[in-house]
Design an enzyme around this catalytic site. Structure first.
Site, PDB file in Angstrom:
ATOM      1  N   GLY A  10      48.102  36.077  30.204  1.00 51.37           N
ATOM      2  CA  GLY A  10      48.551  36.624  31.554  1.00 51.37           C
ATOM      3  C   GLY A  10      48.604  35.642  32.375  1.00 51.37           C
ATOM      4  O   GLY A  10      48.465  34.533  32.024  1.00 51.37           O
ATOM      5  N   GLY A  15      44.390  39.526  36.173  1.00 51.40           N
ATOM      6  CA  GLY A  15      43.268  40.423  35.489  1.00 51.40           C
ATOM      7  C   GLY A  15      42.685  40.242  34.146  1.00 51.40           C
ATOM      8  O   GLY A  15      42.088  40.962  33.589  1.00 51.40           O
ATOM      9  N   LYS A  16      43.407  38.796  33.321  1.00 47.65           N
ATOM     10  CA  LYS A  16      43.155  38.723  32.154  1.00 47.65           C
ATOM     11  C   LYS A  16      41.563  38.690  31.770  1.00 47.65           C
ATOM     12  O   LYS A  16      41.123  39.046  31.053  1.00 47.65           O
ATOM     13  CB  LYS A  16      44.077  37.668  31.675  1.00 47.65           C
ATOM     14  CG  LYS A  16      43.875  36.199  32.392  1.00 47.65           C
ATOM     15  CD  LYS A  16      45.124  35.473  31.916  1.00 47.65           C
ATOM     16  CE  LYS A  16      44.931  34.034  32.597  1.00 47.65           C
ATOM     17  NZ  LYS A  16      45.110  34.362  33.921  1.00 47.65           N
ATOM     18  N   THR A  36      36.077  26.236  29.462  1.00 49.02           N
ATOM     19  CA  THR A  36      36.497  24.930  29.148  1.00 49.02           C
ATOM     20  C   THR A  36      36.870  24.227  30.504  1.00 49.02           C
ATOM     21  O   THR A  36      37.359  22.958  30.516  1.00 49.02           O
ATOM     22  CB  THR A  36      37.899  25.266  28.540  1.00 49.02           C
ATOM     23  OG1 THR A  36      38.751  25.752  29.410  1.00 49.02           O
ATOM     24  CG2 THR A  36      37.523  25.731  27.061  1.00 49.02           C
ATOM     25  N   HIS A  51      32.844  32.580  39.725  1.00 49.51           N
ATOM     26  CA  HIS A  51      32.845  32.876  38.261  1.00 49.51           C
ATOM     27  C   HIS A  51      31.714  33.561  37.749  1.00 49.51           C
ATOM     28  O   HIS A  51      31.060  34.472  37.301  1.00 49.51           O
ATOM     29  CB  HIS A  51      33.733  32.385  37.500  1.00 49.51           C
ATOM     30  CG  HIS A  51      35.221  32.434  37.884  1.00 49.51           C
ATOM     31  ND1 HIS A  51      35.983  33.207  37.065  1.00 49.51           N
ATOM     32  CD2 HIS A  51      35.968  31.689  38.597  1.00 49.51           C
ATOM     33  CE1 HIS A  51      37.115  32.936  37.481  1.00 49.51           C
ATOM     34  NE2 HIS A  51      37.310  32.192  38.504  1.00 49.51           N
ATOM     35  N   ASP A  85      36.980  30.930  28.285  1.00 47.04           N
ATOM     36  CA  ASP A  85      37.976  30.977  29.079  1.00 47.04           C
ATOM     37  C   ASP A  85      38.147  29.498  29.900  1.00 47.04           C
ATOM     38  O   ASP A  85      37.476  28.962  30.341  1.00 47.04           O
ATOM     39  CB  ASP A  85      37.438  31.831  30.289  1.00 47.04           C
ATOM     40  CG  ASP A  85      38.388  32.357  31.559  1.00 47.04           C
ATOM     41  OD1 ASP A  85      39.747  31.951  31.255  1.00 47.04           O
ATOM     42  OD2 ASP A  85      38.149  33.277  32.093  1.00 47.04           O
TER      43      ASP A  85
END
Length: 171
Positions: A10, A15-16, A36, A51, A85
């Protein structure tokens, strides 16, 4: 012994990541978050902290900017759900470290053949915009497209997220 491989693509703020987290938390714990990103400045440190807080309890975080294949072979064992991610940050880290992207992509694909757990990859689709004006950006866009194609070919499921809406492309 290949596990369940899912690729979630995305744009920025599509929103991925939220969708990918939901795919992981729908499975039994343990949940492993392979990050990562590297915190090169205060804004990125704050973003990483936010996050982590948003994910909540139950997650184990593994930070790995370069050696993603090795980490996946170690943590994506039977009964685990792993969220990576993101692939595009991994790619930019490889390029910055002057690693051979084709070799590292091949290593990643080989590792996917050996993982036994569920692995959900998040990545930014960067090939929908204009052609970049410089060679490095064009190389990044091209390498990202090839990486996405290779992972999508191995994945059992591929989802493209736009405006928070998941569209299943495969699986």
């Amino acid at each position: 012994m290949s596990g369940d491989i899912i690729l979630v693509l995305g744009g920025v703020r599509s929103g991925k990541s939220r969708h990918a987290e939901g795919l992981v938390t729908a499975r039994p714990a343990p949940w492993i978050y392979v990050a990562t990103a590297e915190a090169w400045d205060e804004e990125m440190r704050a973003r990483i902290h936010r996050h982590r807080e948003d994910r909540g309890p139950g997650w184990t975080t593994v930070e790995e900017p370069l050696d993603l294949p090795d980490v996946l072979e170690r943590v994506a064992v039977a009964g685990t759900a792993v969220l990576v991610d993101c692939l595009t940050l991994w790619l930019s880290n490889l390029m910055g470290a002057e690693r051979d992207v084709a070799t590292e992509t091949a290593r990643l694909l080989d590792a996917l053949d050996r993982v036994a757990g569920t692995v959900v990859f998040v990545s930014n689709e960067v090939g929908l915009g204009i052609v970049p004006d410089n060679a490095l950006a064009r190389r990044f866009r091209d390498d990202a497209g090839r990486l996405h194609q290779a992972v999508a070919a191995r994945a059992q499921r591929v989802v493209f997220v736009v405006a928070g809406l998941p569209m299943v492309l495969k699986g």
